[in-house]
Enzyme design. Structure first.
Site, PDB file in Angstrom:
ATOM      1  CD  GLU A 329     -78.820 -49.697  47.601  1.00  0.00           C
ATOM      2  OE1 GLU A 329     -77.916 -49.146  47.005  1.00  0.00           O
ATOM      3  OE2 GLU A 329     -79.804 -49.144  47.845  1.00  0.00           O
ATOM      4  CG  ASP A 476     -81.812 -51.313  53.315  1.00  0.00           C
ATOM      5  OD1 ASP A 476     -82.893 -50.769  53.921  1.00  0.00           O
ATOM      6  OD2 ASP A 476     -81.616 -50.859  52.608  1.00  0.00           O
ATOM      7  CG  ASN A 478     -85.282 -49.205  52.482  1.00  0.00           C
ATOM      8  OD1 ASN A 478     -84.221 -47.780  53.077  1.00  0.00           O
ATOM      9  ND2 ASN A 478     -85.328 -49.278  51.324  1.00  0.00           N
TER      10      ASN A 478
END
Length: 591
Positions: A329, A476, A478
């Protein structure tokens, strides 16, 4: 011509121009040394530039390399006469006695003590060490001198947090440049006030001489000034002065990462390396109305602002003294304007991969004293799945469910792959992977196909580019520890009965046994209670996966305590810049 150029220069960002040129000119004359005329002239380019300061005004000439010198010198002389004529007209309009008629100003160029003939071409005439004489003023010509092409200070300055200028230098080396920091003694509230020249102790006090400066609490309310001199070895170019737009403000006090830094005071010693994986929360997501009112309503609005969070992120990352940093991100502008200048100052180079159709992506940084970038093998997972023959079997099995297939192929999820070489032992290579898998809570089946594609690609890259190189897979994901993705990675297989195959309902179910192309990987930081902590959810979503046969975990940097995480209810907060927590560990890489 000079009038047009002066007008153009006035439009340039003030931070790029040396302040108080008239003051600097008179100072040079008092010291009896020549001023500088900087010439930029590169083979293959049709133009050259000549920059110098005359009577307090910065001149910037753009001329043809094939033009004769005499034309340039005549233009300088005519520009002076024209300026004198304007001054005379201005005095007349004000009712003052005009001075005598403008006189012709002697303008000559000398090299080695001899006058350079007017017929010489610009490309040959303007040599390093030549002397330009304009009237009674002499300029030392520097050809292709070290020059800052970008020089900016960050807008937000916090006490206790590193101030990292954004600098780009041509014909020089940032590691050779000289820096002097000053703080304002008496806060100046006028935004148009120029900073006084260095040495005027009544206005500015010297406070530092490093590329990065950390203001103290005593600097709160004061602006900062940086005088930076571009260099290449012992060769110097024209210095620039940068004055901060605003004053230093108070920091947040203790942050969630301060105690963690106690474990990372020094860099890891070879053959160990320190690795960080961190979702830093993209500004494009932090500034949405959903984030402010639903996801993070507990977070003070100013603490969601990009400038504020970047101060915290830069201090946090710098304090880990890491060798490899994988970030998710990352806004494109944040990578270019904030992280790259900051981490470069701390010895790291970085690469960036934008996520298609998005304004954020993945960034991998590596310590340049320990690693050399050999190659990059980034892919968009959905694109690779359909275009690379190595995924044909997986694609065929996915094609049995067209609804799920369409959903997966719409995703822009990216895998960043970087092959690095160990500078201490050049025959050693490591493959560093970085990803951010599909986010939806019911997207377990999508993530399984994404991870299957990623592992296949990584196996192929290592076998073709760096046989035997160990894999460090950060991101990440998730995916919690009971997910199909975690089982696929940690057990090298996921059975067809796993509930994630039908995580989004029967219409998108695609049950199958999926095998990893790697033996079981190890989660280097184990399975923390959470790496993501927001108001409505907390869980472990981030991992650093390694091959235990090639690497051992030497140290896992403890995560912040639950009390630290929840001091301001949840994350992000005034003391923590993201909704995720960085994973940090030292890995011993077998020599």
């Amino acid at each position: 011509m000079f009038n047009h150029l002066s007008a153009a220069l006035a439009l340039l960002p003030r931070r790029l121009l040396s302040s108080s040129p008239r003051t600097l000119t008179s100072a040079c004359r008092r010291l009896g040394r020549m001023e500088l005329a900087v010439v930029r002239c590169l083979p293959g380019e049709p133009k050259l530039t000549i920059s110098f300061c005359l009577d307090g005004s910065q001149k910037h000439m753009l001329r043809d390399q094939g033009e004769t010198l005499g034309k340039v010198l005549a233009r300088i002389s005519n520009g002076i006469i024209k300026g004198q004529g304007k001054a005379k007209k201005s005095k007349k309009n004000k009712g003052q006695q005009p001075s005598e008629a403008p006189e012709h100003t002697l303008v000559k160029l000398y090299y080695g003590g001899d006058e350079v003939p007017d017929t010489a071409l610009n490309s040959e005439a303007w040599q390093d060490g030549a002397v330009l004489q304009v009237g009674d003023v002499k300029y030392s010509v520097q050809r292709n001198a070290p020059t800052f092409t970008t020089a900016e200070l960050p807008v937000s300055l916090l006490a206790g947090f590193p101030v990292c200028p954004k600098l780009e230098v041509e014909f020089g080396n940032l590691q050779d440049c000289e820096f002097t920091w000053y703080k304002e003694n008496v806060p100046n509230t006028s935004p148009d006030a120029d900073g006084a020249a260095p040495g005027q102790a009544s206005d500015w006090t010297e406070v530092g001489s490093e590329r990065v400066h950390v203001p103290s609490n005593q600097d709160i309310g004061c602006r900062l000034k940086l005088r930076c001199t571009p260099k290449d070895g012992t060769r110097s170019g024209p210095a620039k002065e940068l004055v901060s737009v605003g004053a230093v403000e108070a920091g947040p006090g203790v942050c969630t990462f301060d105690n963690r830094h106690a474990y990372t005071v020094r860099e890891a010693e070879w053959p160990a390396m320190r690795v960080v994986s961190y979702n830093i929360l993209a500004d494009v997501y932090a500034q949405t109305e959903l984030s402010k009112t639903v996801l993070y309503p507990y977070c003070a609005p100013y603490a969601l602002q990009l400038d504020y969070r970047q101060n915290l992120i830069k201090k946090e990352l710098a304090g880990y003294n890491a060798d490899i940093i994988c970030l998710q991100e990352v806004d494109k502008g944040v990578f270019t304007d904030s992280l790259t200048p900051a981490l470069d100052a701390f010895g790291l180079d970085g690469v960036f991969r934008i996520k298609e159709k998005q304004h954020e992506g993945l960034a991998t940084f590596y310590r340049r004293s320990k690693f050399k970038l050999l190659s990059r093998h980034d892919i968009m997972l959905s694109e690779a799945l359909t275009s690379d023959p190595i995924h044909s079997e997986l694609l065929e099995r996915l094609s049995t469910n067209s609804t799920l297939k369409d959903k997966i192929l719409q995703r822009s999820t990216t895998l960043q792959v970087t092959v690095l070489e160990d500078l201490n032992k050049p025959d050693r290579k490591v493959c560093v992977a970085n990803t951010h898998l599909y986010w939806h809570p019911k997207g377990g089946n999508v993530r399984l196909f994404q991870m299957g594609t990623a592992l296949q690609h990584l196996s192929h890259v290592i076998s073709k580019v760096a046989p035997g190189a160990p894999l460090v897979f950060c991101g990440d994901f998730n995916s919690t520890p009971n997910s199909g993705v975690f089982q696929l990675v940690s057990e090298a297989a996921v059975p067809q009965q796993h509930p994630d195959w039908s995580s989004s309902g029967p219409e998108e179910s695609c049950s199958m046994e999926l095998l990893s192309t790697f033996p079981s990987l190890l989660s280097a930081c184990n399975q923390p209670a959470y790496t993501n902590y927001v108001g409505g959810f907390h869980g472990c979503l981030d991992y650093i996966f390694i091959q235990p046969e090639n690497m051992q975990v030497e140290q896992v940097i403890p995560l912040p305590s639950h009390q630290e995480v929840t001091t301001y209810e949840a994350l992000p907060s005034v003391a923590h810049p993201s909704d995720h927590i960085a994973l940090v560990c030292d890995l011993r890489w077998n020599p």
